[in-house]
Design a protein around this motif. Structure first.
Motif, PDB file in Angstrom:
ATOM      1  N   ILE A   1      -9.953   4.782  -0.961  1.00  0.00           N
ATOM      2  CA  ILE A   1      -9.213   3.322  -0.919  1.00  0.00           C
ATOM      3  C   ILE A   1      -8.118   3.489  -0.046  1.00  0.00           C
ATOM      4  O   ILE A   1      -7.524   2.531   0.516  1.00  0.00           O
ATOM      5  CB  ILE A   1      -8.954   2.995  -2.532  1.00  0.00           C
ATOM      6  CG1 ILE A   1      -8.374   1.646  -2.428  1.00  0.00           C
ATOM      7  CG2 ILE A   1      -7.686   3.985  -3.112  1.00  0.00           C
ATOM      8  CD1 ILE A   1      -9.297   0.640  -2.689  1.00  0.00           C
ATOM      9  N   ALA A   2      -7.577   4.741   0.239  1.00  0.00           N
ATOM     10  CA  ALA A   2      -6.156   4.861   1.082  1.00  0.00           C
ATOM     11  C   ALA A   2      -6.702   5.129   2.401  1.00  0.00           C
ATOM     12  O   ALA A   2      -5.928   4.895   3.476  1.00  0.00           O
ATOM     13  CB  ALA A   2      -5.534   6.199   0.708  1.00  0.00           C
TER      14      ALA A   2
ATOM     15  N   CYS B   1      -1.340  -4.600  -7.115  1.00  0.00           N
ATOM     16  CA  CYS B   1      -2.074  -6.007  -6.695  1.00  0.00           C
ATOM     17  C   CYS B   1      -2.698  -5.520  -5.207  1.00  0.00           C
ATOM     18  O   CYS B   1      -2.539  -4.852  -4.626  1.00  0.00           O
ATOM     19  CB  CYS B   1      -1.029  -7.025  -6.761  1.00  0.00           C
ATOM     20  SG  CYS B   1       0.204  -7.020  -5.358  1.00  0.00           S
ATOM     21  N   ASN B   2      -3.605  -6.650  -4.801  1.00  0.00           N
ATOM     22  CA  ASN B   2      -4.209  -6.586  -3.810  1.00  0.00           C
ATOM     23  C   ASN B   2      -3.127  -7.156  -2.724  1.00  0.00           C
ATOM     24  O   ASN B   2      -2.697  -8.333  -2.952  1.00  0.00           O
ATOM     25  CB  ASN B   2      -5.415  -7.457  -3.803  1.00  0.00           C
ATOM     26  CG  ASN B   2      -6.067  -7.590  -2.419  1.00  0.00           C
ATOM     27  OD1 ASN B   2      -6.241  -6.642  -1.478  1.00  0.00           O
ATOM     28  ND2 ASN B   2      -6.677  -8.677  -2.067  1.00  0.00           N
ATOM     29  N   LEU B   3      -2.937  -6.245  -1.645  1.00  0.00           N
ATOM     30  CA  LEU B   3      -2.027  -6.670  -0.487  1.00  0.00           C
ATOM     31  C   LEU B   3      -0.689  -7.118  -1.158  1.00  0.00           C
ATOM     32  O   LEU B   3       0.043  -6.578  -1.933  1.00  0.00           O
ATOM     33  CB  LEU B   3      -2.645  -7.517   0.606  1.00  0.00           C
ATOM     34  CG  LEU B   3      -3.732  -6.798   1.300  1.00  0.00           C
ATOM     35  CD1 LEU B   3      -4.470  -7.717   2.293  1.00  0.00           C
ATOM     36  CD2 LEU B   3      -3.513  -5.451   2.001  1.00  0.00           C
TER      37      LEU B   3
ATOM     38  N   ASP C   1       0.464  -1.739  -4.778  1.00  0.00           N
ATOM     39  CA  ASP C   1      -0.692  -0.693  -4.175  1.00  0.00           C
ATOM     40  C   ASP C   1      -1.809  -1.355  -5.373  1.00  0.00           C
ATOM     41  O   ASP C   1      -1.600  -1.773  -6.498  1.00  0.00           O
ATOM     42  CB  ASP C   1      -0.573   0.629  -4.507  1.00  0.00           C
ATOM     43  CG  ASP C   1      -1.518   1.605  -3.615  1.00  0.00           C
ATOM     44  OD1 ASP C   1      -0.963   2.137  -2.684  1.00  0.00           O
ATOM     45  OD2 ASP C   1      -2.662   1.602  -3.877  1.00  0.00           O
ATOM     46  N   ILE C   2      -2.974  -1.349  -4.624  1.00  0.00           N
ATOM     47  CA  ILE C   2      -4.186  -1.667  -5.492  1.00  0.00           C
ATOM     48  C   ILE C   2      -4.611  -0.581  -6.407  1.00  0.00           C
ATOM     49  O   ILE C   2      -5.598  -0.849  -7.229  1.00  0.00           O
ATOM     50  CB  ILE C   2      -5.420  -2.387  -4.585  1.00  0.00           C
ATOM     51  CG1 ILE C   2      -6.386  -2.905  -5.095  1.00  0.00           C
ATOM     52  CG2 ILE C   2      -6.185  -0.926  -4.068  1.00  0.00           C
ATOM     53  CD1 ILE C   2      -7.191  -3.661  -4.271  1.00  0.00           C
TER      54      ILE C   2
ATOM     55  N   GLY D   1       0.896  -1.416  -0.120  1.00  0.00           N
ATOM     56  CA  GLY D   1       0.150  -0.029  -0.068  1.00  0.00           C
ATOM     57  C   GLY D   1       0.874   1.280  -0.164  1.00  0.00           C
ATOM     58  O   GLY D   1       0.683   1.994   0.723  1.00  0.00           O
ATOM     59  N   THR D   2       1.645   0.993  -1.019  1.00  0.00           N
ATOM     60  CA  THR D   2       2.786   2.369  -1.018  1.00  0.00           C
ATOM     61  C   THR D   2       2.168   3.897  -1.115  1.00  0.00           C
ATOM     62  O   THR D   2       3.077   4.751  -0.818  1.00  0.00           O
ATOM     63  CB  THR D   2       3.822   1.875  -2.104  1.00  0.00           C
ATOM     64  OG1 THR D   2       4.975   2.633  -1.633  1.00  0.00           O
ATOM     65  CG2 THR D   2       3.372   2.188  -3.451  1.00  0.00           C
ATOM     66  N   GLY D   3       1.123   3.978  -1.874  1.00  0.00           N
ATOM     67  CA  GLY D   3       0.660   5.473  -2.117  1.00  0.00           C
ATOM     68  C   GLY D   3       1.652   6.322  -2.714  1.00  0.00           C
ATOM     69  O   GLY D   3       2.046   6.079  -3.840  1.00  0.00           O
TER      70      GLY D   3
ATOM     71  N   ASN E   1       1.538   0.807   5.832  1.00  0.00           N
ATOM     72  CA  ASN E   1       0.545   1.793   6.477  1.00  0.00           C
ATOM     73  C   ASN E   1      -0.638   1.455   5.528  1.00  0.00           C
ATOM     74  O   ASN E   1      -0.813   2.352   4.606  1.00  0.00           O
ATOM     75  CB  ASN E   1       1.065   3.126   6.224  1.00  0.00           C
ATOM     76  CG  ASN E   1      -0.004   3.986   6.727  1.00  0.00           C
ATOM     77  OD1 ASN E   1      -0.836   3.723   7.455  1.00  0.00           O
ATOM     78  ND2 ASN E   1       0.192   5.521   6.478  1.00  0.00           N
TER      79      ASN E   1
ATOM     80  N   PRO F   1      -4.561   1.198   4.934  1.00  0.00           N
ATOM     81  CA  PRO F   1      -6.106   1.938   5.071  1.00  0.00           C
ATOM     82  C   PRO F   1      -6.673   1.438   6.387  1.00  0.00           C
ATOM     83  O   PRO F   1      -6.881   0.186   6.587  1.00  0.00           O
ATOM     84  CB  PRO F   1      -6.976   1.621   4.040  1.00  0.00           C
ATOM     85  CG  PRO F   1      -6.490   1.032   2.915  1.00  0.00           C
ATOM     86  CD  PRO F   1      -4.985   0.349   3.513  1.00  0.00           C
TER      87      PRO F   1
HETATM   88  C1  LIG Z   1      -3.125   4.492   4.059  1.00  0.00           C
HETATM   89  S1  LIG Z   1      -2.593   4.871   2.407  1.00  0.00           S
HETATM   90  C2  LIG Z   1      -0.666   4.797   2.722  1.00  0.00           C
HETATM   91  C3  LIG Z   1      -0.039   5.366   1.723  1.00  0.00           C
HETATM   92  C4  LIG Z   1       1.481   5.593   2.031  1.00  0.00           C
HETATM   93  N1  LIG Z   1       2.428   4.229   2.089  1.00  0.00           N
HETATM   94  C5  LIG Z   1       1.655   6.380   3.173  1.00  0.00           C
HETATM   95  O1  LIG Z   1       2.182   5.927   4.426  1.00  0.00           O
HETATM   96  O2  LIG Z   1       1.425   7.717   3.099  1.00  0.00           O
HETATM   97  C6  LIG Z   1      -2.747   3.164   2.046  1.00  0.00           C
HETATM   98  C7  LIG Z   1      -2.580   2.792   0.797  1.00  0.00           C
HETATM   99  O3  LIG Z   1      -2.931   1.403   0.538  1.00  0.00           O
HETATM  100  C8  LIG Z   1      -3.578   1.087  -0.705  1.00  0.00           C
HETATM  101  N2  LIG Z   1      -4.344   0.026  -0.650  1.00  0.00           N
HETATM  102  C9  LIG Z   1      -5.741   0.089  -0.169  1.00  0.00           C
HETATM  103  N3  LIG Z   1      -6.170  -1.191  -0.002  1.00  0.00           N
HETATM  104  C10 LIG Z   1      -5.243  -2.019  -0.664  1.00  0.00           C
HETATM  105  C11 LIG Z   1      -5.173  -3.182  -0.946  1.00  0.00           C
HETATM  106  N4  LIG Z   1      -6.048  -4.232  -0.643  1.00  0.00           N
HETATM  107  N5  LIG Z   1      -3.706  -3.807  -1.396  1.00  0.00           N
HETATM  108  C12 LIG Z   1      -2.892  -2.900  -1.951  1.00  0.00           C
HETATM  109  N6  LIG Z   1      -2.929  -1.627  -1.450  1.00  0.00           N
HETATM  110  C13 LIG Z   1      -4.120  -1.125  -1.035  1.00  0.00           C
HETATM  111  C14 LIG Z   1      -4.254   2.475  -1.112  1.00  0.00           C
HETATM  112  O4  LIG Z   1      -4.495   2.778  -2.483  1.00  0.00           O
HETATM  113  C15 LIG Z   1      -3.180   3.526  -0.421  1.00  0.00           C
HETATM  114  O5  LIG Z   1      -2.378   3.838  -1.363  1.00  0.00           O
END
Ligand SMILES: C[S@@+](CC[C@H](N)C(=O)[O-])C[C@H]1O[C@@H](n2cnc3c(N)ncnc32)[C@H](O)[C@@H]1O
Length: 309
Positions: free
Chosen positions: A238-239, A189-191, A162-163, A139-141, A215, A217
């Protein structure tokens, strides 16, 4: 007439900006006005306070007051300037990514501490370069966690998932900006799904990861009404939301991490303000050891770390 009306100096522009943002109940309104003025005139903070009488070009004043109006209407300062500092580095941010938060810097601190302790246990005392380390950021954002770690560990290699493809596009620009594009590989991808079965992913992690950070959501949809409107209305859903309660994603992320980490590999997770009681029991003692919790500056349990047995 219009031109004359817009001629202003630095002090007046700031005072007027402060007044408009205070009136609109904008939090940290002085900082917001300063950042918007700095963004428009391309100067630093020292300059604006040492040149209060300097005239601002009419076009710049017009742009500045337009941004002040947008901030007063709820747009985050970072969306107006397009940037946010994290771990002393400047990151591009857009409405497609979470704005990096200061509390997430604890994830970096804990990860570096844990790696340092591991090195000491292995009898190595040189400064940590990350040589041979494979690290995953789930979930790199914006890419802020992976990039901050890449700067600290100049020999480590990373995968970041990241998804959201839109978020990954921003993260790709940030790795280029910080000169670490050759060491951070992105996966949509998902997680960690892509790492459980994809041959491509296996090539990037043939033996598993030494460190996995995330980090995810973690806000509950049922808490949405309690969020500040600038968060709820401007940052990507989504974040923000991990499910109805908020902590749901950890239930998949922790077992997936156990599969992807090496023996003695380290897991470092950021937590929501009330996630700990739901998340800590997911670290079962047959798989995880050395579980530790780090509070943030507000004394909220913010980071959970553990070692894979
Ligand atoms: C809270 S944000 C964190 C972003 C960044 N890592 C930070 O710390 O600022 C969560 C990130 O997880 C991604 N995300 C949400 N659900 C996800 C999933 N099922 N698999 C992968 N990434 C996901 C979101 O798109 C978002 O970019």
């Amino acid at each position: 007439m219009t031109f004359l009306a817009q001629v202003t100096d630095v002090r007046t522009a700031l005072r007027e900006g402060f007044a408009q943002l205070r009136e609109a109940n904008v939090p940290s309104y002085t900082l917001a006005a300063e950042l918007l003025l700095l963004h428009v005139i391309g100067r630093d903070r020292t300059w604006i306070y040492s040149h209060p009488e300097e005239e601002i070009a009419a076009l710049d004043a017009e742009r500045y007051f337009a941004l002040i109006r947008r901030r007063a209407n709820g747009e985050p300062t970072q969306h107006l300037t397009g940037k946010q500092e994290f771990w002393g580095l400047e990151f591009e941010v857009t409405p497609d990514v979470l704005i990096p938060r200061p509390e997430t810097e604890h994830v970096i601190e804990v990860a570096l501490d844990r790696l340092g302790v591991r090195e000491l246990r292995a009898g190595r005392r040189q400064p940590l370069s990350g040589e041979g380390l494979r690290i995953a950021d789930v979930g790199t954002g914006s890419g802020c966690i992976a990039i901050a770690l890449a700067k600290q560990l100049p020999a480590a290699t990373f995968v970041a998932t990241d998804i959201s493809s839109a978020a990954l596009a921003v993260a790709r620009r940030n790795v280029t900006r910080h000169g670490v594009a050759n060491r951070i590989h992105f996966f949509e991808c998902n997680l960690l799904d892509g790492f459980l079965d994809s041959p491509l992913a296996t090539r990037h992690s043939p033996l598993g990861f030494d460190l996995l950070v995330s980090n995810p959501p973690y806000i509950g949809r049922r808490e949405a009404a309690t969020l500040m409107s600038e968060v709820r209305e401007h940052e990507p859903e989504i974040a923000l939301y991990g499910g109805e309660e908020g902590y749901e994603l950890y239930a998949d992320l922790i077992p997936q991490s156990a599969k992807c980490l090496l023996r003695r590999g380290i897991l470092v997770l950021e937590l929501g303000h009330n996630s700990l009681p739901a998340v800590q029991p997911l670290l079962d003692a047959s798989t995880w050891t050395n579980v530790g919790i780090t509070n943030d500056l507000a004394e909220i349990p913010r980071v959970l770390a553990a070692e894979r047995l």
